[in-house]
Design an enzyme around this catalytic site. Structure first.
Site, PDB file in Angstrom:
ATOM      1  N   ASP A   1      20.078  71.307  50.959  1.00 17.01           N
ATOM      2  CA  ASP A   1      19.973  70.691  52.283  1.00 17.01           C
ATOM      3  C   ASP A   1      19.349  69.310  52.100  1.00 17.01           C
ATOM      4  O   ASP A   1      18.660  69.061  51.119  1.00 17.01           O
ATOM      5  CB  ASP A   1      19.100  71.547  53.218  1.00 17.01           C
ATOM      6  CG  ASP A   1      19.364  71.271  54.696  1.00 17.01           C
ATOM      7  OD1 ASP A   1      20.031  72.092  55.343  1.00 17.01           O
ATOM      8  OD2 ASP A   1      18.902  70.225  55.199  1.00 17.01           O
ATOM      9  N   SER A   2      19.581  68.435  53.085  1.00 17.92           N
ATOM     10  CA  SER A   2      19.001  67.096  52.981  1.00 17.92           C
ATOM     11  C   SER A   2      17.629  67.027  53.651  1.00 17.92           C
ATOM     12  O   SER A   2      16.969  65.993  53.589  1.00 17.92           O
ATOM     13  CB  SER A   2      19.948  66.073  53.606  1.00 17.92           C
ATOM     14  OG  SER A   2      20.257  66.457  54.920  1.00 17.92           O
TER      15      SER A   2
ATOM     16  N   ASP B   1      28.012  75.722  55.772  1.00 22.52           N
ATOM     17  CA  ASP B   1      27.685  75.828  57.204  1.00 22.52           C
ATOM     18  C   ASP B   1      27.121  74.491  57.681  1.00 22.52           C
ATOM     19  O   ASP B   1      25.928  74.377  57.965  1.00 22.52           O
ATOM     20  CB  ASP B   1      26.676  76.970  57.428  1.00 22.52           C
ATOM     21  CG  ASP B   1      26.392  77.187  58.904  1.00 22.52           C
ATOM     22  OD1 ASP B   1      27.250  76.846  59.734  1.00 22.52           O
ATOM     23  OD2 ASP B   1      25.303  77.698  59.230  1.00 22.52           O
TER      24      ASP B   1
ATOM     25  N   CYS C   1      30.900  74.407  63.602  1.00 24.33           N
ATOM     26  CA  CYS C   1      30.297  74.660  64.917  1.00 24.33           C
ATOM     27  C   CYS C   1      30.647  73.538  65.884  1.00 24.33           C
ATOM     28  O   CYS C   1      30.015  73.377  66.915  1.00 24.33           O
ATOM     29  CB  CYS C   1      28.787  74.833  64.796  1.00 24.33           C
ATOM     30  SG  CYS C   1      27.951  73.403  64.114  1.00 24.33           S
TER      31      CYS C   1
HETATM   32  N1  SAH Z   1      23.215  77.514  57.601  1.00 21.56           N
HETATM   33  C1  SAH Z   1      22.029  77.298  58.379  1.00 21.56           C
HETATM   34  C2  SAH Z   1      22.233  76.286  59.481  1.00 21.56           C
HETATM   35  C3  SAH Z   1      22.773  74.955  59.042  1.00 21.56           C
HETATM   36  S1  SAH Z   1      22.399  73.646  60.119  1.00 21.56           S
HETATM   37  C4  SAH Z   1      21.494  78.624  58.907  1.00 21.56           C
HETATM   38  O1  SAH Z   1      22.234  79.627  58.925  1.00 21.56           O
HETATM   39  O2  SAH Z   1      20.335  78.695  59.283  1.00 21.56           O
HETATM   40  C5  SAH Z   1      22.923  72.262  59.244  1.00 21.56           C
HETATM   41  C6  SAH Z   1      21.974  71.792  58.151  1.00 21.56           C
HETATM   42  O3  SAH Z   1      22.645  70.776  57.430  1.00 21.56           O
HETATM   43  C7  SAH Z   1      20.666  71.193  58.604  1.00 21.56           C
HETATM   44  O4  SAH Z   1      19.613  71.892  57.993  1.00 21.56           O
HETATM   45  C8  SAH Z   1      20.692  69.737  58.089  1.00 21.56           C
HETATM   46  O5  SAH Z   1      19.443  69.312  57.591  1.00 21.56           O
HETATM   47  C9  SAH Z   1      21.684  69.811  56.997  1.00 21.56           C
HETATM   48  N2  SAH Z   1      22.463  68.603  56.664  1.00 21.56           N
HETATM   49  C10 SAH Z   1      23.088  67.756  57.510  1.00 21.56           C
HETATM   50  N3  SAH Z   1      23.806  66.842  56.835  1.00 21.56           N
HETATM   51  C11 SAH Z   1      23.624  67.117  55.515  1.00 21.56           C
HETATM   52  C12 SAH Z   1      24.113  66.537  54.308  1.00 21.56           C
HETATM   53  N4  SAH Z   1      24.959  65.515  54.330  1.00 21.56           N
HETATM   54  N5  SAH Z   1      23.734  67.085  53.143  1.00 21.56           N
HETATM   55  C13 SAH Z   1      22.877  68.133  53.106  1.00 21.56           C
HETATM   56  N6  SAH Z   1      22.406  68.735  54.218  1.00 21.56           N
HETATM   57  C14 SAH Z   1      22.774  68.226  55.406  1.00 21.56           C
END
Ligand code: SAH
Length: 397
Positions: free
Chosen positions: A250-251, A300, A340
């Site tokens: 995650d970022s 996701d 989503c």
């Molecule tokens: N799968 C998670 C929800 C994901 S929400 C669950 O079930 O709880 C989307 C996530 O993507 C967020 O945490 C956000 O920080 C991250 N995100 C957004 N853009 C990103 C990128 N380019 N690279 C890595 N993470 C990213």
């Protein structure tokens, strides 16, 4: 005093007769009485027939959101109690009598309460008020929520409020103060969520069924890659399901810190549950270039398309990550991929995944279609509520 009413243009009553809860400004022919933001307004056909009682949002393209189609129903505390009770009964029915620890009590339009979300985490509630109508009824809503929780925290910090002419608003709403971290269990996993700073109300409750599906698919998976892991939901499910090693990307550093805490609380050691702060797009490319492979991959991502106009650009981003993920799957490897974005419908998402498989030269077999859990029902009159879709599949060769 003259009734506050929107008289619709000839023929524009059709969607309301099908019980769709929105009135677009373009459908309104004329207005009578005094229209107040969030205040009640009667919706009438061109001929003056009563269609619905709604809350006005004069500054929004959605000029009114329906509270009730019943002319005799008043919008008071009893109204909110009754709507909450109906929503509660639905959850009890779908969860077979035993409610989970953390679940959604009110899913806005789909529970006939436009602009209101209420999530319950054991005895605490986190709610989001995003329409002018719900905002005007905030005290009644708070009182209704207190029947289901000891304390309510408000997380009305969504962009959609601006369209309704409302400022973001967060803070305690009613009852006992929420602890810094709320704790709950899902599918045998202990979670902590931050109701004040976390995404949405702190946790992605809508992915409950898909986390279970990933748990079940993870037995025997040596290496799992959980992309866009947030606080570790899918990764913890994979570890619980028996995965040998889970890499969570995650970022967001705070999200990863909480993911680590969650892993620790469940007894998953850092050598089995690893976190990595990185951009998923770049990381997947790196894996491709270094010929790294996985037995199970979860994608996701956040909403890539906020509006219909962004769908094409979003489709390219979905295609990009899905194509890369397909390439990283070992033979027999499983993919769980989600979108989503409401603007991206099931058919289009399916096409994106199909073409990613084709371009990756993967013999990919779809084994399941996934969706939001049953505590996030979709009203048959409100197809816009179907925002979350997922595809599960296996790369055979
Ligand atoms: N799968 C998670 C929800 C994901 S929400 C669950 O079930 O709880 C989307 C996530 O993507 C967020 O945490 C956000 O920080 C991250 N995100 C957004 N853009 C990103 C990128 N380019 N690279 C890595 N993470 C990213």
């Amino acid at each position: 005093m003259e009734e506050a009413a929107f008289f619709l243009k000839e023929g524009r009553e059709k969607s309301l007769l099908r019980r769709h809860p929105w009135v677009f400004s373009g459908a309104i022919q004329r207005t009578t009485g005094k229209i107040v933001s969030g205040g009640e307004v009667a919706i009438r056909s061109a001929g003056g027939e009563f269609l619905a009682r709604a809350a006005a949002s004069p500054s929004s393209r959605i000029a009114a959101r329906v509270w009730t189609f019943d002319e005799s129903e008043k919008i008071d505390l009893a109204f909110f109690h009754a709507r909450f009770e109906k929503a509660f009964r639905l959850r009890r029915a779908v969860f077979g009598g035993s409610l989970p620890d953390a679940w959604r009590l009110i899913n806005a339009e789909s529970d006939a309460l436009p602009g209101l979300i209420v999530d319950l985490y054991r005895n605490y509630a986190v709610c989001q008020i995003s329409s002018a109508g719900a905002e005007r009824c905030r005290e009644l809503i708070a009182e209704a929520v207190l029947h289901y929780a000891d304390g309510v925290y408000e997380r009305s910090d969504v962009d959609s409020r601006l369209k309704e002419g409302l400022e973001p608003r967060t803070g305690p709403l009613a009852g006992a103060e929420l602890p810094e971290m709320i704790e709950f269990e899902e599918n045998g996993i202990l979670f902590r969520a931050d109701p004040r700073n976390g995404h949405k109300t702190g946790f992605y409750l809508d992915q409950r069924m898909s986390r279970k599906a990933v748990m079940e698919a993870s037995s025997g998976a040596e290496e799992v890659l959980n992309c866009f892991c947030y606080t570790g939901g899918f990764g913890l499910a994979a570890a619980k399901g028996g995965a040998g090693h889970v890499l969570n990307v995650d970022s967001s550093a705070p999200a990863l810190a909480l993911a680590k805490q969650n892993a620790d609380r469940n007894g998953f050691s850092p050598d089995r549950f690893e976190t990595l702060e990185a951009d998923v797009f770049q990381f997947l490319r790196k894996c491709r270039d270094s010929r790294r492979s996985f037995d199970l991959i979860v994608l996701d991502p956040p909403k890539f398309a906020e509006t219909a106009a962004q769908t094409e650009k979003a489709a390219r981003a979905y295609k990009d990550i899905n194509l890369l993920a397909m390439k990283l799957l070992r033979p027999g490897g499983k993919l769980f991929t989600f979108s989503c974005s409401g603007a991206m419908n099931e058919e289009l998402f399916g096409k994106v995944v199909d073409s990613a498989a084709c371009d990756a030269k993967a013999d990919f077999r779809i084994t399941g279609f996934l969706s939001q859990g049953p505590d996030h029902p979709v009203s048959a009159a409100f197809p816009e509520g179907r925002y979350l879709k997922g595809i599960a599949g296996i790369r055979l060769g």
